[in-house]
Structure formats: structure tokens, C-alpha cells
Motif scaffolding. Structure first.
Motif, PDB file in Angstrom:
ATOM      1  N   ILE A   1       0.855  -1.175   0.000  1.00  0.00           N
ATOM      2  CA  ILE A   1       0.000   0.000   0.000  1.00  0.00           C
ATOM      3  C   ILE A   1       0.898   1.234   0.000  1.00  0.00           C
ATOM      4  CG2 ILE A   1      -0.286   0.006   2.529  1.00  0.00           C
ATOM      5  CD1 ILE A   1      -3.290   0.728   1.878  1.00  0.00           C
ATOM      6  N   VAL A   2       0.533   2.227  -0.799  1.00  0.00           N
ATOM      7  CA  VAL A   2       1.385   3.417  -0.913  1.00  0.00           C
ATOM      8  C   VAL A   2       1.189   4.281   0.331  1.00  0.00           C
ATOM      9  CG1 VAL A   2       1.903   5.467  -2.300  1.00  0.00           C
ATOM     10  CG2 VAL A   2       1.215   3.326  -3.425  1.00  0.00           C
ATOM     11  N   ALA A   3       2.256   4.389   1.134  1.00  0.00           N
ATOM     12  CA  ALA A   3       2.148   5.112   2.413  1.00  0.00           C
ATOM     13  C   ALA A   3       2.545   6.575   2.287  1.00  0.00           C
ATOM     14  CB  ALA A   3       3.016   4.419   3.462  1.00  0.00           C
ATOM     15  N   SER A   4       3.376   6.901   1.297  1.00  0.00           N
ATOM     16  CA  SER A   4       3.598   8.317   0.983  1.00  0.00           C
ATOM     17  C   SER A   4       3.770   8.408  -0.532  1.00  0.00           C
ATOM     18  CB  SER A   4       4.788   8.873   1.774  1.00  0.00           C
ATOM     19  OG  SER A   4       5.983   8.425   1.246  1.00  0.00           O
ATOM     20  N   PRO A   5       3.433   9.553  -1.138  1.00  0.00           N
ATOM     21  CA  PRO A   5       3.341   9.603  -2.618  1.00  0.00           C
ATOM     22  C   PRO A   5       4.550   8.934  -3.270  1.00  0.00           C
ATOM     23  CG  PRO A   5       2.782  11.711  -1.655  1.00  0.00           C
ATOM     24  CD  PRO A   5       3.260  10.864  -0.524  1.00  0.00           C
ATOM     25  N   TRP A   6       4.281   8.130  -4.301  1.00  0.00           N
ATOM     26  CA  TRP A   6       5.340   7.298  -4.877  1.00  0.00           C
ATOM     27  C   TRP A   6       5.359   7.448  -6.389  1.00  0.00           C
ATOM     28  CZ3 TRP A   6       9.366   4.579  -3.158  1.00  0.00           C
ATOM     29  CH2 TRP A   6       9.968   3.684  -4.027  1.00  0.00           C
ATOM     30  N   THR A   7       6.561   7.765  -6.914  1.00  0.00           N
ATOM     31  CA  THR A   7       6.707   7.870  -8.370  1.00  0.00           C
ATOM     32  C   THR A   7       7.803   6.917  -8.819  1.00  0.00           C
ATOM     33  OG1 THR A   7       6.065  10.174  -8.258  1.00  0.00           O
ATOM     34  CG2 THR A   7       7.143   9.472 -10.289  1.00  0.00           C
ATOM     35  N   PHE A   8       7.482   6.046  -9.786  1.00  0.00           N
ATOM     36  CA  PHE A   8       8.486   5.115 -10.313  1.00  0.00           C
ATOM     37  C   PHE A   8       9.443   5.885 -11.241  1.00  0.00           C
ATOM     38  CE2 PHE A   8       5.126   2.191  -9.060  1.00  0.00           C
ATOM     39  CZ  PHE A   8       5.859   1.159  -8.479  1.00  0.00           C
ATOM     40  N   LYS A   9      10.576   5.230 -11.538  1.00  0.00           N
ATOM     41  CA  LYS A   9      11.610   5.917 -12.336  1.00  0.00           C
ATOM     42  C   LYS A   9      11.077   6.372 -13.685  1.00  0.00           C
ATOM     43  CE  LYS A   9      15.489   3.535 -10.235  1.00  0.00           C
ATOM     44  NZ  LYS A   9      15.942   2.164 -10.215  1.00  0.00           N
ATOM     45  N   ASP A  10      10.109   5.602 -14.254  1.00  0.00           N
ATOM     46  CA  ASP A  10       9.608   6.002 -15.581  1.00  0.00           C
ATOM     47  C   ASP A  10       8.475   7.027 -15.486  1.00  0.00           C
ATOM     48  OD1 ASP A  10       7.406   4.572 -14.737  1.00  0.00           O
ATOM     49  OD2 ASP A  10       7.380   3.172 -16.432  1.00  0.00           O
ATOM     50  N   GLY A  11       8.198   7.521 -14.277  1.00  0.00           N
ATOM     51  CA  GLY A  11       7.222   8.601 -14.136  1.00  0.00           C
ATOM     52  C   GLY A  11       5.850   8.149 -13.651  1.00  0.00           C
ATOM     53  N   LEU A  12       5.586   6.826 -13.640  1.00  0.00           N
ATOM     54  CA  LEU A  12       4.280   6.355 -13.149  1.00  0.00           C
ATOM     55  C   LEU A  12       4.134   6.771 -11.684  1.00  0.00           C
ATOM     56  CD1 LEU A  12       1.648   4.610 -13.527  1.00  0.00           C
ATOM     57  CD2 LEU A  12       2.948   2.753 -12.485  1.00  0.00           C
ATOM     58  N   SER A  13       3.043   7.488 -11.398  1.00  0.00           N
ATOM     59  CA  SER A  13       2.891   8.068 -10.066  1.00  0.00           C
ATOM     60  C   SER A  13       1.664   7.477  -9.381  1.00  0.00           C
ATOM     61  CB  SER A  13       2.716   9.568 -10.290  1.00  0.00           C
ATOM     62  OG  SER A  13       2.954  10.230  -9.124  1.00  0.00           O
ATOM     63  N   LEU A  14       1.803   7.050  -8.131  1.00  0.00           N
ATOM     64  CA  LEU A  14       0.664   6.460  -7.416  1.00  0.00           C
ATOM     65  C   LEU A  14       0.386   7.260  -6.149  1.00  0.00           C
ATOM     66  CD1 LEU A  14       1.558   2.643  -7.683  1.00  0.00           C
ATOM     67  CD2 LEU A  14      -0.044   3.943  -9.088  1.00  0.00           C
ATOM     68  N   PRO A  15      -0.885   7.652  -5.946  1.00  0.00           N
ATOM     69  CA  PRO A  15      -1.210   8.447  -4.754  1.00  0.00           C
ATOM     70  C   PRO A  15      -1.225   7.626  -3.478  1.00  0.00           C
ATOM     71  CG  PRO A  15      -3.189   8.004  -6.022  1.00  0.00           C
ATOM     72  CD  PRO A  15      -2.043   7.434  -6.815  1.00  0.00           C
ATOM     73  N   VAL A  16      -1.121   8.321  -2.352  1.00  0.00           N
ATOM     74  CA  VAL A  16      -1.189   7.683  -1.037  1.00  0.00           C
ATOM     75  C   VAL A  16      -2.476   6.861  -0.935  1.00  0.00           C
ATOM     76  CG1 VAL A  16      -1.551   8.164   1.418  1.00  0.00           C
ATOM     77  CG2 VAL A  16       0.190   9.422   0.146  1.00  0.00           C
ATOM     78  N   GLY A  17      -2.370   5.676  -0.365  1.00  0.00           N
ATOM     79  CA  GLY A  17      -3.560   4.845  -0.172  1.00  0.00           C
ATOM     80  C   GLY A  17      -3.774   3.845  -1.287  1.00  0.00           C
ATOM     81  N   THR A  18      -3.038   3.971  -2.434  1.00  0.00           N
ATOM     82  CA  THR A  18      -3.216   2.990  -3.520  1.00  0.00           C
ATOM     83  C   THR A  18      -2.709   1.631  -3.056  1.00  0.00           C
ATOM     84  OG1 THR A  18      -2.673   4.712  -5.115  1.00  0.00           O
ATOM     85  CG2 THR A  18      -2.634   2.440  -5.928  1.00  0.00           C
ATOM     86  N   GLN A  19      -3.482   0.580  -3.338  1.00  0.00           N
ATOM     87  CA  GLN A  19      -2.986  -0.772  -3.089  1.00  0.00           C
ATOM     88  C   GLN A  19      -2.476  -1.321  -4.414  1.00  0.00           C
ATOM     89  OE1 GLN A  19      -5.592  -3.279  -0.845  1.00  0.00           O
ATOM     90  NE2 GLN A  19      -6.113  -1.639   0.562  1.00  0.00           N
ATOM     91  N   LEU A  20      -1.307  -1.917  -4.400  1.00  0.00           N
ATOM     92  CA  LEU A  20      -0.749  -2.430  -5.651  1.00  0.00           C
ATOM     93  C   LEU A  20      -0.329  -3.880  -5.485  1.00  0.00           C
ATOM     94  CD1 LEU A  20       2.640  -2.548  -5.388  1.00  0.00           C
ATOM     95  CD2 LEU A  20       2.259  -0.098  -5.273  1.00  0.00           C
ATOM     96  N   SER A  21      -0.120  -4.546  -6.615  1.00  0.00           N
ATOM     97  CA  SER A  21       0.222  -5.952  -6.565  1.00  0.00           C
ATOM     98  C   SER A  21       0.803  -6.405  -7.902  1.00  0.00           C
ATOM     99  CB  SER A  21      -1.046  -6.750  -6.263  1.00  0.00           C
ATOM    100  OG  SER A  21      -0.701  -7.941  -5.644  1.00  0.00           O
ATOM    101  N   PHE A  22       1.251  -7.667  -7.963  1.00  0.00           N
ATOM    102  CA  PHE A  22       1.793  -8.235  -9.198  1.00  0.00           C
ATOM    103  C   PHE A  22       1.055  -9.544  -9.525  1.00  0.00           C
ATOM    104  CE2 PHE A  22       4.944  -5.364  -7.712  1.00  0.00           C
ATOM    105  CZ  PHE A  22       5.542  -4.847  -8.855  1.00  0.00           C
ATOM    106  N   ALA A  23       0.856  -9.775 -10.836  1.00  0.00           N
ATOM    107  CA  ALA A  23       0.046 -10.929 -11.268  1.00  0.00           C
ATOM    108  C   ALA A  23       0.924 -12.178 -11.342  1.00  0.00           C
ATOM    109  CB  ALA A  23      -0.602 -10.615 -12.609  1.00  0.00           C
ATOM    110  N   SER A  24       1.289 -12.733 -10.182  1.00  0.00           N
ATOM    111  CA  SER A  24       2.262 -13.831 -10.154  1.00  0.00           C
ATOM    112  C   SER A  24       1.732 -15.090 -10.846  1.00  0.00           C
ATOM    113  CB  SER A  24       2.651 -14.144  -8.720  1.00  0.00           C
ATOM    114  OG  SER A  24       1.509 -14.444  -7.969  1.00  0.00           O
TER     115      SER A  24
END
Ligand code: HEM
Length: 436
Positions: free
Chosen positions: A302-325
Motif C-alpha cells: 500500500i502506498v504510504a507516501s506519494p510514490w513515483t516510479f523511475k519512468d514517471g508512473l505516479s501512485l497516490p497515497v492509499g493505492t494498493q498495488l500488486s503483481f500478477a504472479s
């Protein structure tokens, strides 16, 4: 008494405030251009419970394979979509600091008995096994009833009013009482006393190394976290491997032969060393888990503080993320003939690998797979699960014959539930002690 009531009230108000803040802080619109996938036509909750793989597979093919993320309904919170990321972001998530991306049958009896023995030692094993099974089933049920019955700002009331939450707290209290005499005796022991090899001792040592003196309730809670993470994952995996073995009689025969051979060469019995020599069983377990993973998504953060990936993809606080294993495991670009369970797949790969790197293909290895998650939060219980499963199969395969009730029957369809894929625990199986 008044002070206790006041402090509970302050804690409750603070907790409610935190939840409100968390919810305010997140707005799905901040996910900007990330495409949102849903079912065509009937987009009901029931379809997500039973068929979430349809959406994940579509997203995997249409977006993830092109290096783009997508999002979908989150079964835990429908107002907060879950973002599924392509693997190019895995290294960044894996190494992200904790304060930025944070964490949100009968075989269960077999495994809970084994883990009770390891966690609390032989004296408390039987009582602990009963309590922990009851706790895990209560703790898995309570959150959904709370979400269904209370507005988030009133969740804090549930522990006073909701019978399911009260049940969880009751088992926790009972566990604290059960452990109390042992914890007291261990805290009073001196360094020269006989060491104890169980999780109570490891947890006590861990707390004390940080300068804390834990209560019996603290240790009970720590142990319950381990039980909750381990019982269903390990017992489902065991049943899944068993179904696959029944569909592959040649592998079953090879593994039985291997077990007999390794046992005859190890006069000390099933030591860790002897278990590590069961290569055919280990490779089969890994292949079975590749094809029949316990969960579709791993590395949930879960994004606990604003997060931007190296390629610019930005996710706001509170976003839940995952990977399709699971999709990755079943992708023909990841493994040749990926949809087929090929019992020799990992044996061949191990034979072709340099001896110094063969361990990377073992069941509990995180190399080239996300079934155990990844990074600092990769499953810490995977080596325990590996050895527990090897022991379960040594016992099952040497002492029992088993079959489906009708000739020609095969593995029954799995039972998807949200993002988990559980083998069919209702399917009857016939067991017979060997030689009877
Ligand atoms: C076959 C059985 C198991 C499977 C498939 C499994 C799978 C997983 C997965 C996918 C994660 C999340 C990792 C991530 O998000 O990066 C996880 C976390 C965890 N697992 Fe397991 N697990 C199993 C058995 C166990 C056992 C036996 C234990 C304990 C005795 C255990 C304890 C934990 C704990 C404590 C975490 C949280 C780690 C953290 O947040 O740092 N698991 N497991």
C-alpha cells in the motif's frame, strides 16, 4: 477504571480519525490514466469472488505484457481500486523503504499440529492446536462481517458489539492465559538454564533484544499472526500437490522409490539433511505450485507516501498495488508449455544448472517466481513450509494408498475465492493404510 475507559476512548477516537484520514487521503480519480478493468454486463461482487481470474488474465494480456499497469475492483474496499503492476516495477517495489510502500480438510489439522509442536513445544501442543484453529477461522471471518455491518468510521465499535470480533478477542485471551505460566517461567530463567527450541523462546528473545518485556498476550498475538499466515496456505498447497500426484502415477511411483532410497541411506531418520535429498519430490512440489498457486496476486503493498516510479508512473497515497504472479507462472513466454504440469521440468533445469546455483530451483526459492512474494517481505515461513510439506508427503506416501472414489476421476476444479485459488477441499478421497 475511569482512566482505562478514557484511554480506550482516546485510542478509539484516534483510530477512527486515522481511518477517516486514510479514506480522505485517497481518491480513485488520482490514479489518472491507469485503465480500470471490469466485467462486461454483470459486474457484481459475486463475480469478483468467483471469477477474478478472468479480469486478471485480460489485464495481463492487454496491459501487463505491454509494460503498462491496470486496476480493478478491490474485494476488500470497492472504493479503492487495486493497481496491478507489470514486472518492470518489481525491483523498485522490492527495494522501496517500509514507510513508502507498506504491507497491508484435514490437512489443516495435520499442519496445525506440526506447527503447534514447533511453535509452543510438546507440553502445550494439543491445547494450542485447538485454540489456533479456532482463532484462525474466527479471524478470517470477522473482517467481512465488520465491513458488511459498520461504516468505516464506526469500525472501532465492533470489538464491543460484534459477536465475531468478540470471538476473536476471546480466543486471544484464552491463548494468553494458556501461555502465561510458560512465559513467566521463561522470563525468570537465567542465561545458563537449558535453552528452549520453540517459537515462544525465539519471540521472547526478539522482544528482549529490543529492550521490551513482552506479556503473554503479546506472544500469543505474535504466534497467531504466524498461524494465520501459515495454516491455510500450507494445507491448501499440500492438498493441491496431493491431487497432482494422483494425476501423475509415474511421478508418484518415482517419489515413493526416492523416499525409500533416501531413508535407507540415512540411518538417523528424517533429519533436515535427509529431507533435502528428496530432489524428485521437491521438483514436483515446485512444478505443482507453479501450475496451481495458492494466490493469483502477490507482493501486495500500500502506498504510504506519494510514490513515483523511475519512468514517471505516479501512485497516490492509499493505492494498493500488486503483481500478477499466477499469470506470469502460466505465461508461455515464461515457461515452455506453461499450462501443462511437467513433472520433470525443474529436475531437468536443476540437472542443467551449475551445482552452486541448483538451490535456486528448490521449492522454497524465490528465484524466477513470485509465489512467495519478493524482497524484504517475501514469505519468511517458506523454509518451514517446505520441510513440513516434505514430511507430510514422506508420511502420506509411505503409509497410505489413496484414490478418487471413482475410477478415471481427476483433480477436481479449484475453488477461486477473490484472489485465492483453493483446491477443492470438499472432494472426497479414499485412504487406506498400506498393506491392509
Ligand atoms: C505453502 C505455504 C505458504 C505460501 C504459499 C505462502 C505465501 C506467502 C506470500 C505470497 C506472502 C506475501 C509476500 C509478499 O507480499 O511479498 C507471505 C507472507 C508471509 N508468510 Fe507465508 N506462505 C506460506 C507458508 C507460511 C508459513 C508456514 C509461515 C509461518 C510459519 C508463513 C508466514 C508468513 C508471514 C509472517 C508473512 C508476512 C511477511 C512480512 O510481511 O514481512 N507463511 N507468505
Amino acid at each position: 477504571m475511569a482512566l482505562v475507559a478514557l484511554s480506550s476512548l482516546v485510542a478509539a477516537v484516534a483510530a477512527a480519525g486515522w481511518i477517516l484520514w486514510w479514506r480522505r487521503a485517497f481518491s480513485a480519480s488520482k490514479l489518472g490514466s491507469i485503465p480500470y478493468l471490469k466485467f462486461d454486463g454483470d459486474d457484481s461482487e459475486a463475480r469478483y469472488t468467483a471469477e477474478s481470474r478472468t479480469i486478471i488474465s485480460r489485464g495481463y494480456q492487454e496491459y501487463l505484457k505491454r509494460g503498462q499497469p491496470f486496476c480493478m475492483r478491490n474485494p476488500i474496499d470497492s472504493k479503492r481500486p487495486l493497481v496491478i503492476l507489470p514486472f518492470k516495477y518489481l525491483d523498485e517495489v522490492r527495494s522501496a523503504p517500509q514507510n513508502k510502500l507498506s504491507l497491508p480438510l484435514q490437512l489443516d489439522k495435520v499442519f496445525s499440529r506440526m506447527s503447534a509442536r514447533v511453535l509452543v513445544g510438546p507440553e502445550l501442543r494439543d491445547e494450542w492446536q485447538k485454540l489456533s484453529l479456532a482463532y484462525v477461522s474466527a479471524v478470517l471471518k470477522a473482517p467481512s462481517t465488520v465491513r458488511a455491518k459498520y461504516h468505516p468510521s464506526l469500525y472501532w465499535l465492533a470489538k464491543y458489539l460484534n459477536p465475531d470480533v468478540k470471538e476473536v478477542l476471546k480466543f486471544r485471551r484464552q491463548a494468553g492465559q494458556l501461555l502465561q505460566p510458560t512465559i513467566k517461567a521463561r522470563l525468570a530463567s537465567s542465561p545458563g538454564d537449558e535453552p528452549h527450541e520453540d517459537a515462544i523462546q525465539w519471540l521472547l528473545d526478539g522482544h528482549r533484544a529490543k529492550g521490551r518485556t513482552p506479556t503473554a498476550d503479546d506472544i500469543a498475538q505474535n504466534l497467531f499472526v504466524l498461524m494465520t499466515a501459515s495454516i491455510h496456505s500450507t494445507s491448501s498447497t499440500a492438498l493441491s500437490i496431493l491431487f497432482d500426484l494422483m494425476d501423475h502415477p509415474q511421478s508418484l511411483a518415482d517419489i515413493r522409490r526416492e523416499i525409500a532410497q533416501v531413508r535407507s541411506q540415512n540411518s538417523a531418520g528424517w533429519t533436515r539433511h535427509a529431507l533435502s535429498e528428496l530432489h524428485t519430490l521437491d521438483a514436483f512440489m515446485r512444478e505443482s505450485q507453479r501450475v496451481h498457486s495458492f494466490t493469483q496476486l502477490t507482493v501486495q503493498r500500500i502506498v504510504a507516501s506519494p510514490w513515483t516510479f523511475k519512468d514517471g508512473l505516479s501512485l497516490p497515497v492509499g493505492t494498493q498495488l500488486s503483481f500478477a504472479s499466477n499469470e506470469h507462472n502460466l505465461d508461455a513466454d515464461t515457461h515452455a508449455d506453461a499450462a501443462t504440469l511437467d513433472a520433470g521440468r525443474f529436475l531437468r533445469r536443476t540437472a542443467a544448472a551449475d551445482p552452486s546455483s541448483q538451490h535456486r530451483l528448490h521449492f522454497a526459492s524465490t528465484e524466477d517466481t513470485l509465489v512467495w512474494g519478493s524482497g524484504a517481505h517475501a514469505c519468511p515461513g517458506r523454509f518451514f513450509a517446505e520441510e513440513a510439506l516434505r514430511l507430510i508427503f514422506v508420511r502420506l506416501l509411505t503409509a497410505y494408498d489413496f484414490k478418487h472414489p471413482a475410477d478415471g476421476q481427476q483433480r477436481p476444479p479449484d475453488m477461486p475465492r477473490n484472489f485465492n485459488i483453493v483446491p477443492n477441499v470438499m472432494a472426497p478421497l479414499l485412504f487406506r493404510e498400506k498393506g491392509i
